[in-house]
Write a protein that holds these residues in place. Structure first.
Motif, PDB file in Angstrom:
ATOM      1  N   SER A  25       0.824  -1.205   0.000  1.00  0.00           N
ATOM      2  CA  SER A  25       0.000   0.000   0.000  1.00  0.00           C
ATOM      3  C   SER A  25       0.865   1.265   0.000  1.00  0.00           C
ATOM      4  CB  SER A  25      -0.914   0.006   1.223  1.00  0.00           C
ATOM      5  OG  SER A  25      -0.138   0.076   2.395  1.00  0.00           O
ATOM      6  N   ALA A  26       0.298   2.354  -0.464  1.00  0.00           N
ATOM      7  CA  ALA A  26       1.039   3.606  -0.600  1.00  0.00           C
ATOM      8  C   ALA A  26       1.463   4.157   0.757  1.00  0.00           C
ATOM      9  CB  ALA A  26       0.188   4.637  -1.330  1.00  0.00           C
ATOM     10  N   GLY A  27       0.677   3.927   1.786  1.00  0.00           N
ATOM     11  CA  GLY A  27       0.990   4.450   3.109  1.00  0.00           C
ATOM     12  C   GLY A  27       2.301   3.910   3.650  1.00  0.00           C
ATOM     13  N   LEU A  28       2.552   2.622   3.419  1.00  0.00           N
ATOM     14  CA  LEU A  28       3.784   2.022   3.923  1.00  0.00           C
ATOM     15  C   LEU A  28       5.004   2.588   3.204  1.00  0.00           C
ATOM     16  CD1 LEU A  28       4.995   0.023   5.879  1.00  0.00           C
ATOM     17  CD2 LEU A  28       4.714  -1.753   4.145  1.00  0.00           C
ATOM     18  N   GLY A  29       4.922   2.742   1.893  1.00  0.00           N
ATOM     19  CA  GLY A  29       6.016   3.330   1.138  1.00  0.00           C
ATOM     20  C   GLY A  29       6.279   4.765   1.553  1.00  0.00           C
ATOM     21  N   SER A  33       9.700   6.122   3.267  1.00  0.00           N
ATOM     22  CA  SER A  33      10.416   7.222   2.613  1.00  0.00           C
ATOM     23  C   SER A  33      10.566   8.414   3.555  1.00  0.00           C
ATOM     24  CB  SER A  33       9.682   7.663   1.355  1.00  0.00           C
ATOM     25  OG  SER A  33       9.620   6.606   0.437  1.00  0.00           O
ATOM     26  N   ALA A  34       9.490   8.787   4.217  1.00  0.00           N
ATOM     27  CA  ALA A  34       9.542   9.920   5.148  1.00  0.00           C
ATOM     28  C   ALA A  34      10.489   9.620   6.313  1.00  0.00           C
ATOM     29  CB  ALA A  34       8.147  10.244   5.665  1.00  0.00           C
ATOM     30  N   GLY A  35      10.434   8.405   6.820  1.00  0.00           N
ATOM     31  CA  GLY A  35      11.318   8.017   7.919  1.00  0.00           C
ATOM     32  C   GLY A  35      12.777   8.071   7.513  1.00  0.00           C
ATOM     33  N   ILE A  38      13.848  11.792   7.203  1.00  0.00           N
ATOM     34  CA  ILE A  38      13.994  12.382   8.537  1.00  0.00           C
ATOM     35  C   ILE A  38      15.259  11.859   9.222  1.00  0.00           C
ATOM     36  CG2 ILE A  38      12.996  12.439  10.856  1.00  0.00           C
ATOM     37  CD1 ILE A  38      10.230  12.544   9.420  1.00  0.00           C
ATOM     38  N   SER A  39      15.524  10.562   9.117  1.00  0.00           N
ATOM     39  CA  SER A  39      16.730   9.985   9.713  1.00  0.00           C
ATOM     40  C   SER A  39      17.991  10.552   9.079  1.00  0.00           C
ATOM     41  CB  SER A  39      16.731   8.466   9.558  1.00  0.00           C
ATOM     42  OG  SER A  39      15.668   7.904  10.263  1.00  0.00           O
ATOM     43  N   PHE A  40      17.963  10.746   7.762  1.00  0.00           N
ATOM     44  CA  PHE A  40      19.109  11.303   7.046  1.00  0.00           C
ATOM     45  C   PHE A  40      19.416  12.711   7.532  1.00  0.00           C
ATOM     46  CE2 PHE A  40      20.782  13.606   3.316  1.00  0.00           C
ATOM     47  CZ  PHE A  40      21.944  12.881   3.125  1.00  0.00           C
ATOM     48  N   VAL A  41      18.388  13.539   7.622  1.00  0.00           N
ATOM     49  CA  VAL A  41      18.572  14.924   8.077  1.00  0.00           C
ATOM     50  C   VAL A  41      19.026  14.950   9.535  1.00  0.00           C
ATOM     51  CG1 VAL A  41      17.378  17.099   8.545  1.00  0.00           C
ATOM     52  CG2 VAL A  41      16.946  15.868   6.416  1.00  0.00           C
ATOM     53  N   GLN A  42      18.438  14.097  10.354  1.00  0.00           N
ATOM     54  CA  GLN A  42      18.810  14.040  11.768  1.00  0.00           C
ATOM     55  C   GLN A  42      20.276  13.630  11.917  1.00  0.00           C
ATOM     56  OE1 GLN A  42      16.771  11.002  13.980  1.00  0.00           O
ATOM     57  NE2 GLN A  42      17.116  12.039  15.922  1.00  0.00           N
TER      58      GLN A  42
END
Length: 72
Positions: A25-29, A33-35, A38-42
């Protein structure tokens, strides 16, 4: 050897997540992706902070001690 494995993981994991996301489902992708973004920026912010510099120096010191211990 470990560096080689980590480099392979860095490049193959996004591809694997992309393939898996297409089939689910699109929500999991979107969540993955958002996680990752966010982890990359953090991680960038932590590495540039004083705490990141302290940790890097400590890790380098421990690595130097272990390397000297293994050589002797």
């Amino acid at each position: 050897m470990l560096t080689y494995i980590l480099k392979r993981i860095v490049y193959t994991m996004p591809i694997m997540l992309g393939v898996i996301s297409v089939n689910l489902s699109a929500g999991l992708g979107l969540y993955w992706s958002a996680g990752n973004v966010i982890s990359f920026v953090q991680q960038i912010l932590v590495n540039r902070s004083g705490f990141g510099r302290e940790m890097r120096e400590e890790i380098e010191a421990v690595f130097l001690i272990r390397t000297q211990f293994c050589v002797e």
